[in-house]
Design an enzyme around this catalytic site. Structure first.
Site, PDB file in Angstrom:
ATOM      1  N   GLU A  84       0.871  -1.177   0.000  1.00 42.96           N
ATOM      2  CA  GLU A  84       0.000   0.000   0.000  1.00 42.96           C
ATOM      3  C   GLU A  84       0.912   1.232   0.000  1.00 42.96           C
ATOM      4  O   GLU A  84       1.799   1.369   0.821  1.00 42.96           O
ATOM      5  CB  GLU A  84      -0.899  -0.020   1.242  1.00 42.96           C
ATOM      6  N   HIS A  85       0.640   2.151  -0.925  1.00 39.58           N
ATOM      7  CA  HIS A  85       1.624   3.168  -1.334  1.00 39.58           C
ATOM      8  C   HIS A  85       1.615   4.443  -0.489  1.00 39.58           C
ATOM      9  O   HIS A  85       2.542   5.252  -0.590  1.00 39.58           O
ATOM     10  CB  HIS A  85       1.338   3.524  -2.799  1.00 39.58           C
TER      11      HIS A  85
END
Length: 607
Positions: free
Chosen positions: A320-321
């Protein structure tokens, strides 16, 4: 602690953060000048004139641009603010309202280890626990590049970090925060198998990791307990594939049911997730696709880190960025994969404590609305994945060393090849994004580089110009490569226009009424702004010998995502695009192979 770690902790993981230089805030004049130069190759003469006029208006004394920039200067000088980008990043990542699954999360496909599934999974858990133990003691030495220390703040978000959906803006639940000071004290991970979720305590009551043998036994128990998949509509992980506001509403409904608060808390505080798949992908591309958008209820896309291990032992990671960039995950995975699992266990002090017993994580989904949402989310995401076209391109006879031997920056070489391939595939150039790391600054992350320079434009034109001879083409290529390197250095130095101007626009949205700037400045509706940011290619690099492929989804309906692993003797590319663009993407892949060969021959001695 071994000798090397004892030496390393003289400079602890986070000890240099406050001494790092601040991200420089460009002047308004400098950003506007660069903006005009960067967008110019994409515009007609009339579009340039229109854009120049609005930039001039943006720069007038007491213009909205001046007001917004002064507000940003004041924010940058505020106590406790690390960077003028401190607010930009949450709005950029946490403010997006579409789904993050496939659209924002990214993946790495690891090199094969030859291990069977459970041993591979236990080894990854062992390595991650060792890294956490070092991080908790601040014994992970700060990364340096060319002698310059890099920000290590992102490491605080590797463990027990979860993105929480919101109606208008997401938030992040993590350790090292006011609500959860210091390192995570969680002892468990969440293991997925066939859409079922299990809590597995991988650290003992005293915080000591379980031995690999214990972990293998615990994972086998998970797979035995998860033999039968849950009933349709009961795999809550499907909900994390929804658009953010929809997922936020579903989460509120979940929390209204008894018992779900504890289940969500277990997932959100877990150190990380581990997905044990019950199938083996048909080939490497299929493995990449599964890492990017595989689901079947076997993911929690809001989790910072999810390891995925397939039935044949192949493995990778989905990230998850919002708080983690590729450079941090590269360092993390290199630490995991560069040392054997047994050595990780020895260094972390792991010991046999008896196999951890999996506990099923169950949600109360008696509400038919929730079951319906889970089913529809599963179907919609499966269709979204089907509507995404991907392919891989591999070069076994080309790498960074090849480009260096030819006297060209490796990144400039491949970016020139991308532009030439795009011109030949689509008949024109288009806005191209490249991510440039800026972690040498306090809380630094990345800068947005735009690849299409006038020199790049001239090079592409020369390559298919019947009147251009070899010398002219070679000269044009070297000029394009030189301009590329110069622009990359500007970005690394924080001298780039896009994020600066974008943050001014975001300030207008957030605070415009208070600042007296009630309307969006016209600059943000000019052809220059709109065309420069309408990606036809979105590119990013992840150089590591421990990974085969890196990948992410495209960023617009006509964009090709270009994720590449460029190593000394190997060059692997993963391409993704919406299915309507699939024919052009496959042509691009073919033309990329041709371009790499053509440019290498062009620069060869005696050519």
């Amino acid at each position: 602690m071994n000798t090397s770690e004892a030496t390393a902790v003289a400079v602890t993981t986070f000890s240099q953060e406050d001494s790092l230089p601040r991200v420089p805030l460009p002047t308004l004049e400098a950003s506007c000048e660069r903006f005009l130069a960067w967008c110019a190759p994409l515009l007609t003469a009339a579009e340039r004139t229109e854009t120049e006029a609005e930039v001039a208006a943006f720069l007038r004394p007491d213009s909205p641009g001046r007001v917004l920039h002064r507000a940003l200067e004041q924010y940058d000088a505020t106590d406790g603010v690390h960077s003028w980008l401190d607010t930009f990043w949450p709005y950029r990542y946490l403010g997006r309202r579409d789904r993050i699954a496939l659209n924002a999360n990214f993946f790495f496909l690891f090199q094969d280890s030859g291990e069977e599934q459970v041993s591979r999974a236990a080894g990854l858990v062992t390595g991650a626990l060792h890294y956490k133990s070092r991080l908790d003691r601040e014994a992970v030495p700060p990364v340096t590049q060319r002698g310059r220390p890099q920000s290590m703040v992102q490491n605080k978000y590797l463990f027990s970090t979860t993105r929480i959906p919101g109606a208008e803006l997401d938030t992040v639940r993590s350790p090292y925060s006011e609500a959860w000071p210091g390192p995570s004290d969680a002892r468990h991970i969440v293991v997925f198998h066939r859409g079922a979720m299990f809590r597995l305590d991988v650290l003992g009551a005293d915080g000591v990791p379980h031995s690999p043998e214990d972990l293998r036994a615990g994972l086998r128990a998970v797979m035995k307990a998860g033999t039968e998949p849950p009933a349709p509509g009961t795999s809550v992980g499907h909900l994390t594939t929804m658009a953010r506001a929809e997922w936020a509403a579903a989460r509120r409904t979940l929390l209204a049911r008894p018992g779900n608060t504890e289940a969500l808390n277990t997932v959100e505080t877990a150190l990380f997730c581990l997905s044990l798949e019950d199938f083996a992908p048909a080939d490497t591309q299929a493995a990449c696709d599964e890492l990017l958008y595989g689901d079947r209820g076997n993911r929690w896309f809001d989790k910072a880190v999810t390891f995925v291990v397939f039935a044949d032992g192949r493995a990778g990671i989905n990230v998850e960025h919002c708080e983690l960039d590729g450079t941090t995950i590269l360092s993390f995975t290199d630490a995991l994969l560069g040392t054997p699992a047994d050595e990780h266990a020895r260094r972390s002090g792991a010991r046999t404590q008896g196999p951890p017993v999996p506990e099923a994580i169950t949600f109360d989904l008696d509400d038919e609305t929730l079951r319906s949402r889970a089913r529809s989310a599963a179907d919609a995401f499966a269709q979204y994945g089907h509507d995404t076209a991907t392919t891989t391109v591999s070069f076994e006879d080309f790498g960074a060393d090849t480009a260096k031997a030819l006297g060209v920056s490796p990144d400039a070489f491949v970016q020139a090849a991308y532009q030439l391939a795009h011109q030949r595939a689509k008949g024109h150039l288009g806005a191209t994004y490249e991510s440039i790391a800026t972690r040498q600054y306090r809380h630094g992350r990345t800068e947005a580089m735009r690849v299409v320079t006038p020199e790049m434009q001239d090079f592409v034109t020369a390559m298919d110009d019947p009147a251009a001879d070899t010398k002219a083409k070679r000269t044009a290529l070297r000029a394009a490569a030189g301009a590329h390197v110069a622009r990359a250095k500007e970005c690394q130095a924080g001298q780039a226009p896009e994020q600066h101007l974008w943050e001014l626009e975001l300030i207008q949205r957030r605070r415009g009424a208070d600042l007296g700037v009630t309307e969006q400045p016209a600059l943000y509706r000019t052809p220059g702004w709109l065309k420069m940011r309408d990606d036809y290619l979105s590119t990013s690099s992840a150089p590591s010998a421990n990974i085969q492929y890196f990948g992410f989804g495209s960023t617009s309906p006509r964009c090709i995502g270009v994720a590449y692993v460029l190593l000394p003797t190997r060059f692997n590319v993963y391409l993704s695009t919406p299915r309507p663009v699939a024919p052009q993407m496959h042509t691009f892949a073919t033309e990329l192979r041709r371009a790499i060969t053509e440019l290498r021959d062009l620069l060869a001695p005696g050519a």
